[in-house]
Design a protein around this motif. Structure first.
Motif, mmCIF file in Angstrom:
data_model
loop_
_atom_site.group_PDB
_atom_site.id
_atom_site.type_symbol
_atom_site.label_atom_id
_atom_site.label_comp_id
_atom_site.label_asym_id
_atom_site.label_seq_id
_atom_site.Cartn_x
_atom_site.Cartn_y
_atom_site.Cartn_z
ATOM 1 N N THR A 17 0.836 -1.197 0.000
ATOM 2 C CA THR A 17 0.000 0.000 0.000
ATOM 3 C C THR A 17 0.878 1.256 0.000
ATOM 4 O O THR A 17 0.470 2.315 -0.456
ATOM 5 C CB THR A 17 -0.925 -0.007 1.241
ATOM 6 O OG1 THR A 17 -1.636 -1.246 1.280
ATOM 7 C CG2 THR A 17 -1.935 1.120 1.201
ATOM 8 N N CYS A 18 2.089 1.098 0.526
ATOM 9 C CA CYS A 18 3.015 2.212 0.762
ATOM 10 C C CYS A 18 3.404 2.958 -0.523
ATOM 11 O O CYS A 18 3.764 2.330 -1.508
ATOM 12 C CB CYS A 18 4.267 1.639 1.423
ATOM 13 S SG CYS A 18 5.583 2.817 1.611
ATOM 14 N N TYR A 19 3.336 4.286 -0.469
ATOM 15 C CA TYR A 19 3.721 5.091 -1.632
ATOM 16 C C TYR A 19 5.228 5.024 -1.893
ATOM 17 O O TYR A 19 5.699 5.407 -2.952
ATOM 18 C CB TYR A 19 3.318 6.561 -1.428
ATOM 19 C CG TYR A 19 1.830 6.804 -1.515
ATOM 20 C CD1 TYR A 19 1.020 6.053 -2.366
ATOM 21 C CD2 TYR A 19 1.230 7.811 -0.756
ATOM 22 C CE1 TYR A 19 -0.340 6.287 -2.439
ATOM 23 C CE2 TYR A 19 -0.134 8.045 -0.828
ATOM 24 C CZ TYR A 19 -0.915 7.291 -1.666
ATOM 25 O OH TYR A 19 -2.268 7.524 -1.752
ATOM 26 N N ASN A 20 5.980 4.580 -0.895
ATOM 27 C CA ASN A 20 7.430 4.459 -1.096
ATOM 28 C C ASN A 20 7.854 3.029 -1.452
ATOM 29 O O ASN A 20 9.047 2.716 -1.463
ATOM 30 C CB ASN A 20 8.181 4.971 0.134
ATOM 31 C CG ASN A 20 8.037 6.486 0.268
ATOM 32 O OD1 ASN A 20 8.290 7.222 -0.687
ATOM 33 N ND2 ASN A 20 7.596 6.965 1.421
ATOM 34 N N GLY A 21 6.859 2.191 -1.739
ATOM 35 C CA GLY A 21 7.168 0.874 -2.308
ATOM 36 C C GLY A 21 7.651 -0.180 -1.328
ATOM 37 O O GLY A 21 8.285 -1.144 -1.729
ATOM 38 N N GLU A 64 4.194 -3.808 6.255
ATOM 39 C CA GLU A 64 4.005 -2.644 7.128
ATOM 40 C C GLU A 64 4.406 -1.322 6.475
ATOM 41 O O GLU A 64 4.033 -0.252 6.943
ATOM 42 C CB GLU A 64 4.765 -2.837 8.443
ATOM 43 C CG GLU A 64 4.074 -3.855 9.339
ATOM 44 C CD GLU A 64 4.732 -4.011 10.695
ATOM 45 O OE1 GLU A 64 5.820 -3.441 10.904
ATOM 46 O OE2 GLU A 64 4.152 -4.702 11.535
ATOM 47 N N GLY A 65 5.204 -1.383 5.431
ATOM 48 C CA GLY A 65 5.531 -0.179 4.667
ATOM 49 C C GLY A 65 6.591 0.689 5.306
ATOM 50 O O GLY A 65 7.228 0.311 6.287
ATOM 51 N N CYS A 66 6.768 1.895 4.745
ATOM 52 C CA CYS A 66 7.804 2.819 5.232
ATOM 53 C C CYS A 66 7.409 3.412 6.582
ATOM 54 O O CYS A 66 8.238 3.867 7.349
ATOM 55 C CB CYS A 66 8.045 3.931 4.212
ATOM 56 S SG CYS A 66 6.728 5.173 4.152
ATOM 57 N N GLY A 67 6.097 3.441 6.851
ATOM 58 C CA GLY A 67 5.620 3.913 8.143
ATOM 59 C C GLY A 67 5.293 5.392 8.219
ATOM 60 O O GLY A 67 4.686 5.842 9.180
ATOM 61 N N HIS A 68 5.679 6.175 7.218
ATOM 62 C CA HIS A 68 5.422 7.616 7.354
ATOM 63 C C HIS A 68 4.722 8.286 6.168
ATOM 64 O O HIS A 68 4.353 9.445 6.249
ATOM 65 C CB HIS A 68 6.715 8.371 7.695
ATOM 66 C CG HIS A 68 7.840 8.089 6.756
ATOM 67 N ND1 HIS A 68 7.934 8.694 5.535
ATOM 68 C CD2 HIS A 68 8.892 7.243 6.856
ATOM 69 C CE1 HIS A 68 9.014 8.236 4.920
ATOM 70 N NE2 HIS A 68 9.613 7.353 5.696
ATOM 71 N N CYS A 69 4.504 7.579 5.056
ATOM 72 C CA CYS A 69 3.777 8.215 3.947
ATOM 73 C C CYS A 69 2.268 8.197 4.281
ATOM 74 O O CYS A 69 1.852 7.487 5.188
ATOM 75 C CB CYS A 69 4.070 7.491 2.632
ATOM 76 S SG CYS A 69 3.247 5.905 2.452
ATOM 77 N N PRO A 70 1.440 9.002 3.590
ATOM 78 C CA PRO A 70 0.008 9.046 3.941
ATOM 79 C C PRO A 70 -0.671 7.681 3.867
ATOM 80 O O PRO A 70 -1.538 7.370 4.697
ATOM 81 C CB PRO A 70 -0.582 10.002 2.895
ATOM 82 C CG PRO A 70 0.564 10.801 2.381
ATOM 83 C CD PRO A 70 1.784 9.937 2.500
ATOM 84 N N ALA A 71 -0.279 6.845 2.903
ATOM 85 C CA ALA A 71 -0.914 5.523 2.767
ATOM 86 C C ALA A 71 -0.579 4.634 3.953
ATOM 87 O O ALA A 71 -1.439 3.918 4.471
ATOM 88 C CB ALA A 71 -0.474 4.871 1.457
ATOM 89 N N CYS A 72 0.678 4.695 4.401
ATOM 90 C CA CYS A 72 1.092 3.887 5.556
ATOM 91 C C CYS A 72 0.372 4.359 6.817
ATOM 92 O O CYS A 72 -0.054 3.545 7.637
ATOM 93 C CB CYS A 72 2.605 3.989 5.775
ATOM 94 S SG CYS A 72 3.543 2.928 4.669
ATOM 95 N N THR A 73 0.260 5.663 6.970
ATOM 96 C CA THR A 73 -0.392 6.225 8.152
ATOM 97 C C THR A 73 -1.850 5.779 8.214
ATOM 98 O O THR A 73 -2.324 5.297 9.246
ATOM 99 C CB THR A 73 -0.313 7.772 8.115
ATOM 100 O OG1 THR A 73 1.069 8.123 7.947
ATOM 101 C CG2 THR A 73 -0.834 8.394 9.390
HETATM 102 ZN ZN ZN Z 1 4.793 4.241 3.238
#
Ligand code: ZN
Length: 222
Positions: free
Chosen positions: A188-192, A196-205
């Protein structure tokens, strides 16, 4: 005759949950999925989708749509446009691709008709409406009519997530028995970053807040 469904699958949390919703509703043998390669920065998305389909035993086809990248410049397709940490007030975020769902659903409909499927499933959602006009219910209903007229066919577009929030989307995955899969294997993460993702992009939040809320709900119902 059994109805066949095509799921628009990006490999993210929402569309993956919809894939399993469709499998439950239509039966595995009547479900296939399509994804779109529009030059997104993170090809991992499509790999995630392929892996999920392999695991589910579902056919997945990637349709190349480079035209979308050519027509619009934004941070999902261009390295030189960074992802915003916060969405600007009153404007769509810069991950917005103008008309993307209009095109995706139209391509999916053409694919569906040529493959003898009538039903389309998409994970668009109005609840966390982040300024994407072609994710709204009224748009989907309008497009459904248009597609039926355009191809003289009885499409039914399903939007199982339209009126639920992220916590309820997690709940749906849990009820469908795929919570772990959705948690660990979607992107889901905008940073790919998968899972759990990068943790700080809007999608992760948004994803994390929804998950925390879902875990709270789960505790209360036990
Ligand atoms: Zn992210």
């Amino acid at each position: 005759m059994e109805r066949k469904a095509i799921v628009v699958l990006s490999g993210g949390q929402d569309s993956t949950t919809c894939l399993f919703w469709a499998i439950e509703r239509f039966g595995k043998e009547n479900v296939a999925a399509v994804g779109f390669d529009y030059g997104q920065r993170h090809k991992t998305e499509l790999e995630c989708a392929q892996n999920i389909c392999d695991e589910a035993g579902i056919e997945y086809e990637v349709i190349p749509t480079p035209i979308i990248n050519q027509l619009s410049a934004n941070s999902l397709t261009r390295d030189d446009i960074p992802v915003e940490e916060e969405k600007p007030e009153g404007a769509p975020p810069n991950t917005f691709v103008e008309g993307r769902n209009l095109l995706f659903l139209s391509y999916a409909a053409i694919y569906a008709k040529t493959h003898g499927a009538t039903d389309l499933v998409t994970g668009v959602c109005e609840t966390d409406f982040s300024g994407y006009p072609d994710c709204r219910d009224i748009f989907v209903k309008s497009l459904n009519v248009t597609l039926n007229l355009a191809m003289d066919y009885n499409f039914v577009i399903h939007t199982p997530l339209m009126w639920i929030n992220k916590a309820q989307t997690w709940e749906m995955a849990d009820k469908l028995g795929v919570l772990d899969l959705v948690y660990n294997k979607t992107l889901t993460c905008y940073n790919g970053v998968m899972g759990e993702g990068c943790g700080h992009c809007p999608a992760c939040t948004l994803r994390r807040r929804g998950y925390e809320e879902f875990m709270e709900m789960k505790k209360c119902t036990k």
